[in-house]
Design a protein around this motif. Structure first.
Motif, PDB file in Angstrom:
ATOM      1  N   UNK A 288      -4.709   5.222   1.389  1.00 17.22           N
ATOM      2  CA  UNK A 288      -3.613   5.008   0.442  1.00 17.22           C
ATOM      3  C   UNK A 288      -4.058   5.445  -0.946  1.00 17.22           C
ATOM      4  N   UNK A 289      -3.110   5.747  -1.787  1.00 13.79           N
ATOM      5  CA  UNK A 289      -3.451   6.112  -3.163  1.00 13.79           C
ATOM      6  C   UNK A 289      -3.266   4.937  -4.118  1.00 13.79           C
ATOM      7  N   UNK A 290      -2.323   4.051  -3.796  1.00 17.29           N
ATOM      8  CA  UNK A 290      -2.014   2.931  -4.685  1.00 17.29           C
ATOM      9  C   UNK A 290      -1.919   1.646  -3.879  1.00 17.29           C
ATOM     10  N   UNK A 291      -2.344   0.556  -4.505  1.00 17.04           N
ATOM     11  CA  UNK A 291      -2.120  -0.780  -3.967  1.00 17.04           C
ATOM     12  C   UNK A 291      -1.436  -1.553  -5.089  1.00 17.04           C
TER      13      UNK A 291
ATOM     14  N   UNK B 107       0.874  -1.171   0.000  1.00 13.90           N
ATOM     15  CA  UNK B 107       0.000   0.000   0.000  1.00 13.90           C
ATOM     16  C   UNK B 107       0.908   1.216   0.000  1.00 13.90           C
ATOM     17  N   UNK B 108       0.629   2.154  -0.883  1.00 14.00           N
ATOM     18  CA  UNK B 108       1.514   3.301  -1.086  1.00 14.00           C
ATOM     19  C   UNK B 108       0.731   4.598  -0.914  1.00 14.00           C
ATOM     20  N   UNK B 109       1.235   5.446  -0.047  1.00 21.00           N
ATOM     21  CA  UNK B 109       0.632   6.760   0.199  1.00 21.00           C
ATOM     22  C   UNK B 109       1.679   7.834  -0.108  1.00 21.00           C
ATOM     23  N   UNK B 110       1.561   8.484  -1.282  1.00 22.16           N
ATOM     24  CA  UNK B 110       2.544   9.524  -1.624  1.00 22.16           C
ATOM     25  C   UNK B 110       2.522  10.673  -0.622  1.00 22.16           C
TER      26      UNK B 110
ATOM     27  N   UNK C  77       3.861  -5.803 -10.848  1.00 20.86           N
ATOM     28  CA  UNK C  77       3.144  -6.446 -11.952  1.00 20.86           C
ATOM     29  C   UNK C  77       1.696  -5.998 -12.072  1.00 20.86           C
ATOM     30  N   UNK C  78       1.172  -5.402 -11.008  1.00 17.55           N
ATOM     31  CA  UNK C  78      -0.177  -4.835 -11.019  1.00 17.55           C
ATOM     32  C   UNK C  78      -0.194  -3.688 -10.029  1.00 17.55           C
ATOM     33  N   UNK C  79      -0.992  -2.689 -10.332  1.00 17.98           N
ATOM     34  CA  UNK C  79      -1.167  -1.590  -9.381  1.00 17.98           C
ATOM     35  C   UNK C  79      -2.516  -0.934  -9.620  1.00 17.98           C
ATOM     36  N   UNK C  80      -3.223  -0.698  -8.532  1.00 14.51           N
ATOM     37  CA  UNK C  80      -4.509  -0.011  -8.597  1.00 14.51           C
ATOM     38  C   UNK C  80      -4.396   1.321  -7.888  1.00 14.51           C
ATOM     39  N   UNK C  81      -4.989   2.346  -8.478  1.00 14.59           N
ATOM     40  CA  UNK C  81      -5.133   3.646  -7.815  1.00 14.59           C
ATOM     41  C   UNK C  81      -6.454   3.574  -7.068  1.00 14.59           C
TER      42      UNK C  81
END
Length: 144
Positions: A100-103, A69-72, A91-95
């Motif tokens: 969080x902004x990205x998983x 999980x990514x939170x800029x 290999x995959x990323x969802x906004x």
């Protein structure tokens, strides 16, 4: 919308995208020309977007998977998105909405490689990582 025959075609191809038109036609109860035409229309409508292969990534040297999980940090959203797009192990990323902004899903050769990847974005985002132990439900179609 898709009808019952389209549904059967989609399910057959989801199970084995390498089916020949003849085999596909037999499975769905159509002639080969009819099955070919149905498939062509599904592609034209964008229902079938591509045919792909399902690899066992462990067999080619990627034994580890993680969900990150990514939170800029403020003002870093676009920079972080570009970094994510440029990291081939992602290999995959969802906004997403929420905290969080990205998983992202990563495939790695080692824990050390995970550290290297996370270090690339550490000064631009907060991350939370979970190592995947097993995958009880593989990617599958929702009910058609």
């Amino acid at each position: 919308m898709i009808d019952e025959i389209d549904q059967k075609i989609i399910e057959a191809l989801a199970d084995n995208a390498r089916l020949s038109i003849k085999e596909l036609a037999q499975q769905v109860g159509l002639s080969s020309p009819s099955a070919s035409e149905r498939l062509r229309r599904l592609e034209e409508r964008g229902v079938v977007a591509r045919f792909t292969v399902d690899l066992d990534l462990r067999a080619i040297g990627y034994p580890l998977q993680a969900i990150v999980r990514i939170r800029p940090l403020p003002g870093k959203l676009h920079i972080v998105q570009r970094l994510i797009e440029d990291i081939p192990q992602i290999t995959e990323c969802d906004k997403v909405t929420g905290d969080d902004c990205f998983v992202a899903r990563l495939h790695m050769r080692s824990i050390e490689q995970l550290d290297e990847i996370l270090d690339r974005i550490a000064d631009k985002a907060e991350t939370s990582t979970a190592i995947i132990k097993t995958q009880p439900v593989k990617r599958r179609l929702p009910p058609l």
